[in-house]
Motif scaffolding. Structure first.
Motif, PDB file in Angstrom:
ATOM      1  N   ASN A 146      42.068 -54.163 -15.655  1.00  0.00           N
ATOM      2  CA  ASN A 146      40.720 -54.147 -14.887  1.00  0.00           C
ATOM      3  C   ASN A 146      41.279 -54.684 -13.584  1.00  0.00           C
ATOM      4  OD1 ASN A 146      39.246 -53.529 -16.767  1.00  0.00           O
ATOM      5  ND2 ASN A 146      38.454 -55.363 -17.610  1.00  0.00           N
ATOM      6  N   ALA A 147      42.112 -55.453 -13.397  1.00  0.00           N
ATOM      7  CA  ALA A 147      42.710 -56.024 -12.072  1.00  0.00           C
ATOM      8  C   ALA A 147      43.577 -54.986 -11.174  1.00  0.00           C
ATOM      9  CB  ALA A 147      43.590 -57.362 -12.214  1.00  0.00           C
ATOM     10  N   PHE A 148      44.283 -54.303 -12.213  1.00  0.00           N
ATOM     11  CA  PHE A 148      45.047 -53.199 -11.442  1.00  0.00           C
ATOM     12  C   PHE A 148      44.136 -52.063 -10.828  1.00  0.00           C
ATOM     13  CE2 PHE A 148      47.195 -49.229 -12.724  1.00  0.00           C
ATOM     14  CZ  PHE A 148      48.187 -48.999 -11.758  1.00  0.00           C
ATOM     15  N   ARG A 185      42.366 -53.325  -7.783  1.00  0.00           N
ATOM     16  CA  ARG A 185      43.009 -53.089  -6.544  1.00  0.00           C
ATOM     17  C   ARG A 185      43.378 -51.478  -6.266  1.00  0.00           C
ATOM     18  NH1 ARG A 185      46.314 -56.516  -9.148  1.00  0.00           N
ATOM     19  NH2 ARG A 185      48.129 -55.004  -9.772  1.00  0.00           N
ATOM     20  N   LEU A 186      43.257 -50.757  -7.163  1.00  0.00           N
ATOM     21  CA  LEU A 186      43.624 -49.157  -6.730  1.00  0.00           C
ATOM     22  C   LEU A 186      42.158 -48.818  -5.938  1.00  0.00           C
ATOM     23  CD1 LEU A 186      45.029 -47.151  -9.748  1.00  0.00           C
ATOM     24  CD2 LEU A 186      45.916 -47.367  -7.562  1.00  0.00           C
ATOM     25  N   VAL A 187      41.282 -49.054  -6.592  1.00  0.00           N
ATOM     26  CA  VAL A 187      39.898 -48.382  -6.026  1.00  0.00           C
ATOM     27  C   VAL A 187      39.720 -48.940  -4.428  1.00  0.00           C
ATOM     28  CG1 VAL A 187      37.441 -48.190  -6.426  1.00  0.00           C
ATOM     29  CG2 VAL A 187      39.170 -47.940  -8.124  1.00  0.00           C
ATOM     30  N   ASP A 216      57.571 -54.623 -17.086  1.00  0.00           N
ATOM     31  CA  ASP A 216      56.121 -54.712 -17.201  1.00  0.00           C
ATOM     32  C   ASP A 216      55.398 -53.432 -17.618  1.00  0.00           C
ATOM     33  OD1 ASP A 216      53.534 -56.446 -17.217  1.00  0.00           O
ATOM     34  OD2 ASP A 216      53.123 -54.883 -15.624  1.00  0.00           O
ATOM     35  N   PHE A 217      54.479 -53.331 -18.692  1.00  0.00           N
ATOM     36  CA  PHE A 217      53.638 -52.070 -18.831  1.00  0.00           C
ATOM     37  C   PHE A 217      53.272 -51.265 -17.750  1.00  0.00           C
ATOM     38  CE2 PHE A 217      49.136 -52.390 -19.268  1.00  0.00           C
ATOM     39  CZ  PHE A 217      48.894 -53.633 -19.032  1.00  0.00           C
ATOM     40  N   LEU A 218      52.880 -51.873 -16.705  1.00  0.00           N
ATOM     41  CA  LEU A 218      52.229 -51.059 -15.605  1.00  0.00           C
ATOM     42  C   LEU A 218      53.433 -50.565 -14.516  1.00  0.00           C
ATOM     43  CD1 LEU A 218      49.172 -53.511 -14.609  1.00  0.00           C
ATOM     44  CD2 LEU A 218      49.226 -51.012 -15.702  1.00  0.00           C
ATOM     45  N   TRP A 219      54.632 -51.168 -14.915  1.00  0.00           N
ATOM     46  CA  TRP A 219      55.570 -50.579 -14.126  1.00  0.00           C
ATOM     47  C   TRP A 219      55.899 -48.929 -13.817  1.00  0.00           C
ATOM     48  CZ3 TRP A 219      60.662 -48.261 -15.129  1.00  0.00           C
ATOM     49  CH2 TRP A 219      61.539 -48.291 -14.012  1.00  0.00           C
ATOM     50  N   ARG A 220      56.030 -48.289 -15.028  1.00  0.00           N
ATOM     51  CA  ARG A 220      55.868 -46.764 -14.900  1.00  0.00           C
ATOM     52  C   ARG A 220      54.671 -46.218 -14.284  1.00  0.00           C
ATOM     53  NH1 ARG A 220      56.036 -44.054 -21.104  1.00  0.00           N
ATOM     54  NH2 ARG A 220      53.815 -45.195 -21.772  1.00  0.00           N
ATOM     55  N   ILE A 221      53.559 -46.937 -14.615  1.00  0.00           N
ATOM     56  CA  ILE A 221      52.456 -46.241 -14.144  1.00  0.00           C
ATOM     57  C   ILE A 221      52.440 -46.631 -12.684  1.00  0.00           C
ATOM     58  CG2 ILE A 221      49.749 -46.857 -14.118  1.00  0.00           C
ATOM     59  CD1 ILE A 221      51.019 -46.005 -16.939  1.00  0.00           C
ATOM     60  N   THR A 222      52.556 -47.540 -12.038  1.00  0.00           N
ATOM     61  CA  THR A 222      52.548 -47.761 -10.364  1.00  0.00           C
ATOM     62  C   THR A 222      53.629 -46.807  -9.908  1.00  0.00           C
ATOM     63  OG1 THR A 222      52.285 -50.294 -11.066  1.00  0.00           O
ATOM     64  CG2 THR A 222      53.163 -49.548  -8.625  1.00  0.00           C
ATOM     65  N   ASN A 223      54.780 -46.457 -10.533  1.00  0.00           N
ATOM     66  CA  ASN A 223      55.927 -45.488 -10.027  1.00  0.00           C
ATOM     67  C   ASN A 223      55.086 -44.024  -9.850  1.00  0.00           C
ATOM     68  OD1 ASN A 223      57.531 -47.589  -9.640  1.00  0.00           O
ATOM     69  ND2 ASN A 223      58.510 -47.185 -11.452  1.00  0.00           N
ATOM     70  N   ALA A 224      54.169 -43.949 -10.771  1.00  0.00           N
ATOM     71  CA  ALA A 224      53.784 -42.594 -10.958  1.00  0.00           C
ATOM     72  C   ALA A 224      52.350 -42.104 -10.061  1.00  0.00           C
ATOM     73  CB  ALA A 224      53.610 -41.966 -12.316  1.00  0.00           C
ATOM     74  N   VAL A 283      53.516 -54.456 -30.224  1.00  0.00           N
ATOM     75  CA  VAL A 283      53.767 -55.926 -29.556  1.00  0.00           C
ATOM     76  C   VAL A 283      52.843 -57.056 -30.081  1.00  0.00           C
ATOM     77  CG1 VAL A 283      54.622 -54.711 -27.225  1.00  0.00           C
ATOM     78  CG2 VAL A 283      52.188 -55.685 -27.533  1.00  0.00           C
ATOM     79  N   PRO A 284      53.299 -58.203 -30.085  1.00  0.00           N
ATOM     80  CA  PRO A 284      52.370 -59.147 -30.785  1.00  0.00           C
ATOM     81  C   PRO A 284      50.893 -59.106 -30.161  1.00  0.00           C
ATOM     82  CG  PRO A 284      54.135 -60.284 -30.131  1.00  0.00           C
ATOM     83  CD  PRO A 284      54.309 -59.080 -29.348  1.00  0.00           C
ATOM     84  N   ARG A 285      49.783 -59.427 -30.788  1.00  0.00           N
ATOM     85  CA  ARG A 285      48.511 -59.333 -30.587  1.00  0.00           C
ATOM     86  C   ARG A 285      48.327 -60.148 -29.138  1.00  0.00           C
ATOM     87  NH1 ARG A 285      43.976 -58.516 -34.101  1.00  0.00           N
ATOM     88  NH2 ARG A 285      42.167 -59.054 -32.732  1.00  0.00           N
ATOM     89  N   ALA A 286      48.712 -61.238 -29.250  1.00  0.00           N
ATOM     90  CA  ALA A 286      48.520 -61.964 -27.799  1.00  0.00           C
ATOM     91  C   ALA A 286      48.949 -61.399 -26.482  1.00  0.00           C
ATOM     92  CB  ALA A 286      49.349 -63.387 -28.006  1.00  0.00           C
ATOM     93  N   VAL A 287      50.001 -60.389 -26.627  1.00  0.00           N
ATOM     94  CA  VAL A 287      50.535 -59.514 -25.431  1.00  0.00           C
ATOM     95  C   VAL A 287      49.598 -58.390 -25.233  1.00  0.00           C
ATOM     96  CG1 VAL A 287      52.377 -58.213 -24.857  1.00  0.00           C
ATOM     97  CG2 VAL A 287      52.917 -60.272 -26.061  1.00  0.00           C
ATOM     98  N   TRP A 288      49.186 -57.597 -26.307  1.00  0.00           N
ATOM     99  CA  TRP A 288      48.236 -56.649 -25.931  1.00  0.00           C
ATOM    100  C   TRP A 288      46.839 -57.052 -25.592  1.00  0.00           C
ATOM    101  CZ3 TRP A 288      44.242 -56.461 -29.137  1.00  0.00           C
ATOM    102  CH2 TRP A 288      44.416 -56.357 -30.614  1.00  0.00           C
ATOM    103  N   GLY A 289      46.621 -58.247 -26.143  1.00  0.00           N
ATOM    104  CA  GLY A 289      45.180 -58.747 -25.875  1.00  0.00           C
ATOM    105  C   GLY A 289      45.002 -59.138 -24.504  1.00  0.00           C
ATOM    106  N   ARG A 290      46.004 -59.795 -23.711  1.00  0.00           N
ATOM    107  CA  ARG A 290      45.831 -60.074 -22.280  1.00  0.00           C
ATOM    108  C   ARG A 290      45.952 -58.774 -21.297  1.00  0.00           C
ATOM    109  NH1 ARG A 290      49.403 -64.349 -23.736  1.00  0.00           N
ATOM    110  NH2 ARG A 290      51.186 -62.937 -23.376  1.00  0.00           N
ATOM    111  N   ARG A 291      46.268 -57.668 -21.962  1.00  0.00           N
ATOM    112  CA  ARG A 291      46.363 -56.258 -21.110  1.00  0.00           C
ATOM    113  C   ARG A 291      44.940 -55.839 -20.472  1.00  0.00           C
ATOM    114  NH1 ARG A 291      51.404 -53.287 -24.327  1.00  0.00           N
ATOM    115  NH2 ARG A 291      53.108 -54.793 -23.537  1.00  0.00           N
ATOM    116  N   TYR A 292      44.007 -55.969 -21.309  1.00  0.00           N
ATOM    117  CA  TYR A 292      42.748 -55.546 -20.685  1.00  0.00           C
ATOM    118  C   TYR A 292      42.321 -56.068 -19.452  1.00  0.00           C
ATOM    119  CZ  TYR A 292      42.271 -54.038 -25.708  1.00  0.00           C
ATOM    120  OH  TYR A 292      42.441 -53.666 -26.863  1.00  0.00           O
TER     121      TYR A 292
END
Ligand code: AMP
Ligand code: MG
Length: 272
Positions: free
Chosen positions: A149-151, A154-156, A101-109, A136-145
């Protein structure tokens, strides 16, 4: 100052210096004057992390090529104890990263408790370069916003202050800086094949940034826009943003549990 830089729906002139009047020398002196307090608060943050505190800070830097992300990292990190800093640059994802998942490398850092983390590029690339170049298809990046926000929420709420800075450069100033890189052998290493491809899509990037800033600004994790055509203003402004955030983290010098300072003092003084 901070409210002036908070993204409010429109981007300022990249040459502006919101909240600052004066010249380069004054900005450099003022930024340098913030360093001792920054260093002290960072040490306090670090100390809290050592005794079980959960607080940490994440500085997210985004901006076009040559907008000054590297320079900002250098400026901020040079003012703190490197032991308490964690710097990560995010480039084109590796095969392994792409398999997650795109947040994987972020979480690790992410910074550990007590640390200041600095992201040179971030999870936002997954709605910026990925969107502009249709990776990646629009439907995929479209869900990332919403995922972002949820990610960040949780951090804050788990004690990680998040400072997101968009270094807003003008197209003309990027041209100047890329030309310098091309003409200066000591800067050739900074030139990448993507630089011109991205520059040709300048307007699309500006739009992608505006959408990301609009959809991912909340009171918990707002976006700040720092006009970046003047390096001395950029450093001045980011210093202020980081320091203000550290001040608001309500830090104090901790005493570890299980340490009897009075007894320790007594024994030390009793030594022959
Ligand atoms: P630099 O910051 O100059 O070292 O360049 C890093 C490059 O990695 C830039 O061209 C970014 O667009 C690219 N990059 C960063 N994150 C991603 C991502 N998630 N997907 C694709 N490209 C990325
Ligand atoms: Mg680059």
């Amino acid at each position: 100052m901070r409210e002036l830089l908070r993204f409010n729906g429109t981007l300022p002139d990249p040459r502006d210096t919101p909240g600052f009047k004066g010249d380069k020398g004054k900005a450099r002196r003022e930024a340098a004057a913030l360093a001792p307090e920054m260093a002290e608060l960072q040490e306090m943050l670090f100390a809290n992390g050592r005794v079980g505190g959960r607080k940490r800070l994440l500085l997210v830097l985004q901006g076009m090529d040559a907008s000054g992300k590297d320079g900002t990292v250098k400026h901020i990190v040079s003012q703190v104890n490197p032991a308490g800093a964690r710097i990560t640059s995010f480039g084109t994802p590796t095969k392994e990263e792409l398999a997650h998942d795109f947040l994987w490398r972020i979480t690790n850092a992410l910074p550990s408790p007590g640390q200041i983390g600095v992201f040179n590029r971030s999870h936002y690339e997954d709605v910026l370069v990925v969107r502009v170049h249709n990776l990646v298809p629009r439907a995929v990046w479209g869900r990332r916003y919403a995922r972002i926000n949820a990610f960040e929420k949780r951090l804050v709420t788990s004690g990680c202050a998040v400072v997101k800075v968009y270094l807003h450069l003008s197209k003309q100033e990027q041209r100047q800086r890329l030309l310098e890189r091309v003409e200066e052998p000591t800067k050739h290493w900074k030139v990448g094949p993507a630089d011109l491809l991205d520059r040709r899509r300048w307007e699309d990037y500006q739009q992608a940034y505006e959408v990301a800033l609009t959809r991912c600004s909340s009171d918990l994790a707002p976006w700040f826009v720092v006009p970046a055509d003047r390096k001395w203003y950029r450093d001045w402004a980011v210093s202020h943003l980081v320091l203000k955030t550290l001040r608001e983290m309500d830090l104090s010098w901790p005493t570890p549990a299980g340490v009897n300072l009075a007894a320790m003092k007594k024994e030390l003084l009793a030594e022959p």
